[in-house]
Scaffold this active site. Sequence first.
Site, PDB file in Angstrom:
ATOM      1  N   LYS A  90     -17.759   8.709  43.212  1.00  0.00           N
ATOM      2  CA  LYS A  90     -16.993   8.862  41.969  1.00  0.00           C
ATOM      3  C   LYS A  90     -17.163   7.631  41.078  1.00  0.00           C
ATOM      4  CE  LYS A  90     -12.250   8.647  41.455  1.00  0.00           C
ATOM      5  NZ  LYS A  90     -11.763   8.048  40.190  1.00  0.00           N
TER       6      LYS A  90
ATOM      7  N   ASP B  30     -15.553  10.652  36.329  1.00  0.00           N
ATOM      8  CA  ASP B  30     -14.115  10.833  36.099  1.00  0.00           C
ATOM      9  C   ASP B  30     -13.699  10.117  34.807  1.00  0.00           C
ATOM     10  OD1 ASP B  30     -11.432  11.375  36.434  1.00  0.00           O
ATOM     11  OD2 ASP B  30     -11.136   9.876  38.012  1.00  0.00           O
TER      12      ASP B  30
ATOM     13  N   LYS C 168     -11.900  11.779  32.261  1.00  0.00           N
ATOM     14  CA  LYS C 168     -10.629  12.367  31.791  1.00  0.00           C
ATOM     15  C   LYS C 168     -10.607  12.640  30.280  1.00  0.00           C
ATOM     16  CE  LYS C 168      -7.784  10.544  35.548  1.00  0.00           C
ATOM     17  NZ  LYS C 168      -8.764   9.755  36.338  1.00  0.00           N
TER      18      LYS C 168
ATOM     19  N   HIS D 146      -9.856  14.034  26.671  1.00  0.00           N
ATOM     20  CA  HIS D 146      -8.663  14.556  25.976  1.00  0.00           C
ATOM     21  C   HIS D 146      -8.861  14.315  24.491  1.00  0.00           C
ATOM     22  CE1 HIS D 146      -3.982  14.523  25.422  1.00  0.00           C
ATOM     23  NE2 HIS D 146      -4.572  15.581  24.882  1.00  0.00           N
ATOM     24  N   ASP D 147      -9.270  15.352  23.761  1.00  0.00           N
ATOM     25  CA  ASP D 147      -9.519  15.213  22.321  1.00  0.00           C
ATOM     26  C   ASP D 147      -9.542  16.631  21.748  1.00  0.00           C
ATOM     27  OD1 ASP D 147     -10.356  14.278  19.771  1.00  0.00           O
ATOM     28  OD2 ASP D 147     -11.583  12.715  20.672  1.00  0.00           O
TER      29      ASP D 147
ATOM     30  N   PRO E 274     -11.050  20.201  20.654  1.00  0.00           N
ATOM     31  CA  PRO E 274     -12.039  20.976  21.418  1.00  0.00           C
ATOM     32  C   PRO E 274     -13.492  20.649  21.066  1.00  0.00           C
ATOM     33  CG  PRO E 274     -10.210  22.386  20.813  1.00  0.00           C
ATOM     34  CD  PRO E 274      -9.969  21.066  20.135  1.00  0.00           C
TER      35      PRO E 274
ATOM     36  N   THR F 296      -0.186  10.759  38.468  1.00  0.00           N
ATOM     37  CA  THR F 296       0.782  10.412  39.515  1.00  0.00           C
ATOM     38  C   THR F 296       1.559   9.139  39.159  1.00  0.00           C
ATOM     39  OG1 THR F 296      -1.064   9.452  40.714  1.00  0.00           O
ATOM     40  CG2 THR F 296      -0.284  11.585  41.471  1.00  0.00           C
TER      41      THR F 296
ATOM     42  N   GLN G 259      -1.165   2.654  46.621  1.00  0.00           N
ATOM     43  CA  GLN G 259      -0.794   4.069  46.710  1.00  0.00           C
ATOM     44  C   GLN G 259       0.550   4.150  47.432  1.00  0.00           C
ATOM     45  OE1 GLN G 259      -2.434   6.388  45.285  1.00  0.00           O
ATOM     46  NE2 GLN G 259      -4.629   5.980  45.288  1.00  0.00           N
TER      47      GLN G 259
ATOM     48  N   ARG H 179     -10.783   2.437  48.504  1.00  0.00           N
ATOM     49  CA  ARG H 179     -10.762   1.161  49.223  1.00  0.00           C
ATOM     50  C   ARG H 179     -10.874   1.224  50.745  1.00  0.00           C
ATOM     51  NH1 ARG H 179      -5.818  -0.499  45.600  1.00  0.00           N
ATOM     52  NH2 ARG H 179      -5.722   1.788  45.681  1.00  0.00           N
TER      53      ARG H 179
END
Length: 241
Positions: free
Chosen positions: A40, A67, A69, A71-72, A74, A131, A201, A222
């Site tokens: 990743k 990865d 992500k 967001h804008d 279309p 999260t 985490q 990790r």
Amino acid sequence: MLSSFESIPARERIIVALDCGIDEAFDLADKLQGKATWLKVGMTLFYANGPAIVYALKERGFKVFLDLKFHDIPHQVEGAAASATGNGADMLTMHTVGGVDMMRAAQKGAVRAAEEYGFDVPVTLGITVLTSMSEEGLREIGVNRAVADQVAVLAEQAKVAGISGVVASPQEAAELREILGPDAYIVTPGVRPAGSEKGDQSRVSTPAEAFAAGASHIVIGRPITQSADPAAAFERIAAEL
Ligand code: C5P
């Protein structure tokens, strides 16, 4: 509900997160070559090195989970997904809060570029609620729902849009498997082999627990990348499954 990924060997369902600089990323890739299938690449590594990092890992035989992500609007996300696919990404992410039209655009861009370059269509994943967000954090941005309910609402939207699946915590995986059905990708970070350091985490599951809850793939950083012997750490986890 069982996922249709059960028959795929565990080692091909473990994604190693390279949250490091480029030299360390190449060092880890060399050590994991022939063992891990998926790596990743997140924003930190990508924004420092650009598409070259994806080409380099692909050349070494890995599948790359890019990865970033999206967001804008279309139109922009369609272009982003097409570019990422053209770079060779095998899996990519977008925020489901961008809405159904945005997710459909991402899918369209990915399919178009895959056809153009002769690649397989990448796995397209939606992020539901980060999260790092609490119920209070949701309220502050005007969402008056429990986190789990908001995750369910957004997962439904991902399903409507026809993307491949979602990124989720292992604790959400079972409910999401019910919503999304057996063929959806449910990719879960927040996974720690029994007895390992949790790092930052807080709510963690073991790899076996995450798969049992319905995850199709797990993301582990990790516990593998900071191990003295990353290849052995990867093998131990794969063997545990
Ligand atoms: O090192 P560790 O196993 O905690 O790395 C987990 C990876 O999964 C990191 O790349 C992190 O950004 C990502 N991730 C996460 N929790 C989320 C979403 C993504 O840990 N909710």
